[in-house]
Design an enzyme around this catalytic site. Structure first.
Site, PDB file in Angstrom:
ATOM      1  N   LYS A 236       5.020 -11.187 113.488  1.00  0.00           N
ATOM      2  CA  LYS A 236       3.755 -10.654 113.991  1.00  0.00           C
ATOM      3  C   LYS A 236       3.004 -11.754 114.730  1.00  0.00           C
ATOM      4  O   LYS A 236       2.959 -12.893 114.264  1.00  0.00           O
ATOM      5  CB  LYS A 236       2.919 -10.115 112.818  1.00  0.00           C
ATOM      6  N   ARG A 291       2.843  -8.264  98.051  1.00  0.00           N
ATOM      7  CA  ARG A 291       2.163  -9.575  98.069  1.00  0.00           C
ATOM      8  C   ARG A 291       0.923  -9.441  98.929  1.00  0.00           C
ATOM      9  O   ARG A 291       0.755  -8.432  99.632  1.00  0.00           O
ATOM     10  CB  ARG A 291       3.095 -10.629  98.680  1.00  0.00           C
TER      11      ARG A 291
END
Ligand code: MV4
Length: 451
Positions: A236, A291
Site C-alpha cells: 500500500k 493485528r
C-alpha cells in the site's frame, strides 16, 4: 490495568505504542536490535533491552529473546505492533503460557484467519459474501479443473500467504499450468504450506477494508472503512477514509456484516476485514488482518478513536466504552506512506543517513515517524520512514493540505516517495475519487512508474 509492557517492534509503530502507553500510565520497555540501538523509540521508552543483532530472524522474530526480555524486565504485557510476530499464533500462545498478556486477538482467531482458505470458509459461514473461488488446491489437475469451472481471468493465491504474498493474476487458460506449478514451488519455499486457491479476478474494484474493535464482554463496533486501492506490488502506498464512492448505506451494511462476523469467530481487539467492492455496490470478503494496521491513523482521525489505547484497554479486560451510535465519521483523512524507496529506480529500497530532517506541521497534519537528523536507516527492515496523515473537512481540502504538508517535508540524504505522492495528488482521476485497484496500472506513465 497492567503496569508495564514490552514493545516487541521498532520504528514508527514502536513510538506510537509508547505514546499510547504513556498516556495510560503504563511503563514501557522497548525491545531493540543492535541495529536500532540509536533509534528514537529506544530513547523515548522508559527502559530498553537488546534482543539480538540486526537481522529480524535473530531479533524481532526471535521468540525466546523477546519472551526473556519481557520477563527479565518485569513486563506484564507485550504489544507486537504490526508485521514481525503480530500474527504469529505460537508467539501469542507462548505469552499466555508464561503469564504475559498478548495485546491482540486469541491465537485461535489468528490461526483461522491466517489460513486464507479457512478464513474464506469461516467468513462465508459468518454471512460474508465471497468471490467465486475454491478451497485449497494441492495438484495441478485440481487447479485446472477449478480454473475451467471459474473461468479467466482469475487470481491464484497462497493459502498461507496474505497481503499480496504468493498472489498471481492468470489471464488465460494456456498459461495456467505453468503459473500454478511455479506458484506451488515458490509457496512451498516461502511458507510451510503449499496450499493454493483460486478466486475469480475482479477487474474494476475498490480495495475497501473495515476496522473492527471487539472486547472480552461480547461488545464489538466497526469504525468506518479505509480505501487502500493504491498499491504497488501489493504494497500500500496511500490510504484514505472515508472511501470515495462508498454510500452511507453500503458503509453501514459492510460494517454491520463485518462486526457480526468478527464476533462470530470470537475475535478480540482491533482487526480489519478486507473487501473488494465493485461498481454495483457488491462487496466480497478477501481476508482478515488480525493485528493493528499501518494505516490505522486515518480511521483514528475520522472517528476520534485512539485504536492503540483501545487495544490496551481491551487487553486489560476493560469493556468497550465507545458505542456504535457514538461513532460518527467526520471529515476526510489521507495517509501517505513515505518510504526509503526510489520511485525512479522501480521503488528499490534505499538506506542511508538522514542528512536533514524537517517535519511538516500546522492544522490538520500528523506525522508518525521515528526519523531524526543524523539517523542512519538500517538495511535489515522494511523501508517505511514515516507516515504523513492529513485531515480536512472535505476530500478536496485534504488533498490541498496533503500537497502543502508534503511540500514542507524535508528528508535529505536518501530518495523517498514524496515526489510520487505529489504527482499522485495532481492526477485528475485521483482528484475525482476514481480510486480503483487498477489505478497505478492505468496512470503509470503520468506517475513515471514502471509497472
Ligand atoms: C484481488 C483483486 C482482484 N480480484 N483478488 C489481494 C492482496 C492485495 N495486496 C491485493 N489483492 C487483490 N486481490 C481478486 N480475486 C485485486 C487485488 C488488489 C490489487 C491487485 C493488483 C494490483 C493492485 C491491487 C490493489 C488492491 C487490491
Amino acid at each position: 490495568m497492567f503496569k508495564k509492557a514490552l514493545i516487541a517492534n521498532r520504528g514508527e509503530i514502536a513510538l506510537r505504542v509508547i505514546r499510547a502507553c504513556r498516556e495510560l500510565g503504563i511503563r514501557t520497555v522497548l525491545a531493540y536490535s543492535e541495529a536500532d540501538r540509536d533509534s528514537l523509540p529506544a530513547r523515548m521508552a522508559d527502559e530498553r533491552i537488546c534482543i539480538g543483532p540486526g537481522p529480524s530472524s535473530k531479533s524481532y522474530l526471535h521468540i525466546p529473546n523477546l519472551i526473556s526480555a519481557a520477563l527479565l524486565t518485569g513486563c506484564e504485557a507485550i504489544h507486537p505492533g504490526y508485521g514481525f510476530l503480530s500474527e504469529n499464533p505460537s508467539f501469542a500462545e507462548i505469552c499466555a503460557d508464561v503469564g504475559l498478556i498478548f495485546i491482540g486477538p486469541p491465537s485461535q482467531a489468528m490461526v483461522q484467519m491466517g489460513d486464507k482458505v479457512q478464513s474464506r470458509i469461516a467468513a462465508e459461514r459468518a454471512g460474508l459474501p465471497l468471490l467465486p473461488g475454491t478451497d485449497a488446491l494441492r495438484t495441478v489437475g485440481e487447479g485446472e479443473a477449478a480454473a475451467a469451472r471459474i473461468g479467466f481471468p482469475l487470481m491464484l493465491k497462497a493459502a498461507a500467504g496474505g497481503g499480496g504474498r504468493g498472489i498471481r493474476l492468470v489471464q488465460h487458460a494456456d498459461e495456467f499450468t505453468s503459473v500454478f506449478t511455479t506458484a506451488q514451488s515458490e509457496v512451498r519455499e516461502a511458507f510451510n504450506d503449499d496450499g493454493l486457491y483460486i478466486e475469480k479476478y475482479l477487474g474494476r474494484a475498490r480495495h475497501v477494508e473495515v476496522q473492527v474493535l471487539c472486547d472480552n464482554h461480547g461488545n464489538g463496533v466497526y469504525l468506518g472503512e479505509r480505501n487502500c486501492s493504491i498499491q504497488r506490488r501489493h504494497q500500500k502506498l496511500l490510504e484514505e477514509s472515508p472511501s470515495p464512492g462508498l454510500s452511507e448505506a453500503l458503509r453501514r451494511k459492510m460494517g454491520e456484516r463485518s462486526i457480526k462476523a468478527a464476533l462470530a469467530i470470537g475475535y478480540r481487539g482491533a482487526g480489519t476485514m478486507e473487501y473488494l467492492v465493485d461498481d454495483d455496490d457488491n462487496f466480497y470478503f478477501m481476508e482478515m488482518n488480525t493485528r493493528l494496521q499501518v494505516e490505522h491513523p486515518v480511521t483514528e482521525w475520522v472517528t476520534g478513536v485512539d485504536l492503540v489505547r483501545e487495544q490496551l484497554l481491551v487487553a486489560a479486560g476493560e469493556p468497550l466504552r465507545v458505542r456504535q451510535e457514538d461513532i460518527v465519521l467526520r471529515g476526510h483523512a489521507i495517509e501517505f506512506r513515505i518510504t526509503a524507496e526510489n520511485p525512479a529506480l522501480d521503488f528499490r529500497p534505499q538506506t542511508g543517513v538522514i542528512e536533514e530532517y524537517l517535519a511538516p506541521g500546522g492544522i490538520g497534519v500528523r506525522v508518525d515517524s521515528h526519523l531524526y537528523q543524523g539517523y542512519e536507516v538500517p538495511p535489515h527492515y522494511d523501508s517505511l520512514l514515516s507516515k504523513l496523515i492529513v485531515w480536512a473537512p472535505t476530500r478536496a481540502e485534504a488533498i490541498a493540505r496533503g500537497k502543502r504538508a508534503l511540500g514542507e517535508y524535508v528528508i535529505e540524504g536518501l530518495p523517498t516517495t514524496i515526489p510520487f505522492h505529489l504527482e499522485l495528488l495532481d492526477n485528475e482521476a485521483f482528484q475525482r475519487g476514481e480510486v480503483y485497484t487498477n489505478f497505478l496500472a492505468e496512470h503509470s506513465e503520468q506517475l513515471a512508474l514502471k509497472r
